[in-house]
Design a protein around this motif. Structure first.
Motif, PDB file in Angstrom:
ATOM      1  N   LEU A  98       7.741 -47.814  63.772  1.00  0.00           N
ATOM      2  CA  LEU A  98       6.401 -47.237  63.899  1.00  0.00           C
ATOM      3  C   LEU A  98       6.600 -45.760  64.185  1.00  0.00           C
ATOM      4  O   LEU A  98       7.269 -45.399  65.158  1.00  0.00           O
ATOM      5  CB  LEU A  98       5.618 -47.892  65.041  1.00  0.00           C
ATOM      6  CG  LEU A  98       4.281 -47.213  65.402  1.00  0.00           C
ATOM      7  CD1 LEU A  98       3.328 -47.170  64.213  1.00  0.00           C
ATOM      8  CD2 LEU A  98       3.635 -47.892  66.599  1.00  0.00           C
ATOM      9  N   HIS A 157       5.785 -47.959  59.422  1.00  0.00           N
ATOM     10  CA  HIS A 157       4.352 -47.980  59.693  1.00  0.00           C
ATOM     11  C   HIS A 157       4.027 -46.645  60.353  1.00  0.00           C
ATOM     12  O   HIS A 157       4.848 -46.120  61.111  1.00  0.00           O
ATOM     13  CB  HIS A 157       3.990 -49.114  60.657  1.00  0.00           C
ATOM     14  CG  HIS A 157       4.463 -50.455  60.207  1.00  0.00           C
ATOM     15  ND1 HIS A 157       3.709 -51.278  59.413  1.00  0.00           N
ATOM     16  CD2 HIS A 157       5.633 -51.110  60.425  1.00  0.00           C
ATOM     17  CE1 HIS A 157       4.396 -52.395  59.161  1.00  0.00           C
ATOM     18  NE2 HIS A 157       5.561 -52.311  59.775  1.00  0.00           N
ATOM     19  N   PRO A 206       7.667 -53.702  65.801  1.00  0.00           N
ATOM     20  CA  PRO A 206       8.686 -52.756  65.365  1.00  0.00           C
ATOM     21  C   PRO A 206      10.004 -52.909  66.125  1.00  0.00           C
ATOM     22  O   PRO A 206      10.015 -53.295  67.289  1.00  0.00           O
ATOM     23  CB  PRO A 206       8.056 -51.396  65.655  1.00  0.00           C
ATOM     24  CG  PRO A 206       7.127 -51.649  66.788  1.00  0.00           C
ATOM     25  CD  PRO A 206       6.605 -53.037  66.565  1.00  0.00           C
ATOM     26  N   ILE A 217      10.324 -47.279  67.817  1.00  0.00           N
ATOM     27  CA  ILE A 217       9.132 -46.440  67.689  1.00  0.00           C
ATOM     28  C   ILE A 217       9.573 -44.982  67.767  1.00  0.00           C
ATOM     29  O   ILE A 217      10.436 -44.633  68.579  1.00  0.00           O
ATOM     30  CB  ILE A 217       8.126 -46.745  68.829  1.00  0.00           C
ATOM     31  CG1 ILE A 217       7.646 -48.196  68.737  1.00  0.00           C
ATOM     32  CG2 ILE A 217       6.941 -45.769  68.790  1.00  0.00           C
ATOM     33  CD1 ILE A 217       6.869 -48.686  69.953  1.00  0.00           C
TER      34      ILE A 217
END
Length: 121
Positions: A6, A30, A47, A50
């Protein structure tokens, strides 16, 4: 193994640069355009790591890291801060909030991939 990432950054250009760096290396990426949006996106995914900027509208990176760490599922998810900031006190604040690492923009795609593989792989 496909790692899910992410990436949270208010700059569309930076989100695209992260995608361009990670997609060819086999990552699934993402994106979210600020911390609040990041929390919303996080709700539907799991995820492996991040990436977050610090300076963003609505919810900055520090508050985003705090919010992520408060969720049981993401207490140990690696969080890399990717920012133009380099001040030691900001790094210390990010670490205290729960950040795993710190990368200064502009980033080297190879180093970013290695860092993600190290913390999430």
């Amino acid at each position: 193994m496909t790692l899910e990432i992410l990436a949270v950054d208010d700059s569309r250009t930076m989100r695209e640069m992260i995608k361009l760096a990670l997609l060819p290396a086999g990552f699934r990426v993402h994106t979210a355009d600020d911390g609040l949006h990041g929390i919303e996106v996080l709700d539907g995914i799991a995820p492996d790591a991040i990436i977050t900027d610090i300076n963003m509208p609505r919810m900055d990176g520090f508050d985003f890291i705090d919010a992520v760490r408060k969720q049981e599922n993401y207490r140990v998810t690696p969080i890399l801060v990717l920012t133009t900031e380099a001040a030691p006190e900001l790094k210390a604040r990010a670490r205290a909030a729960g950040a795993t690492g710190w990368i200064v923009k502009p980033f080297d795609p190879v180093k970013l991939i290695k860092a993600l593989q190290m913390v999430a792989g």
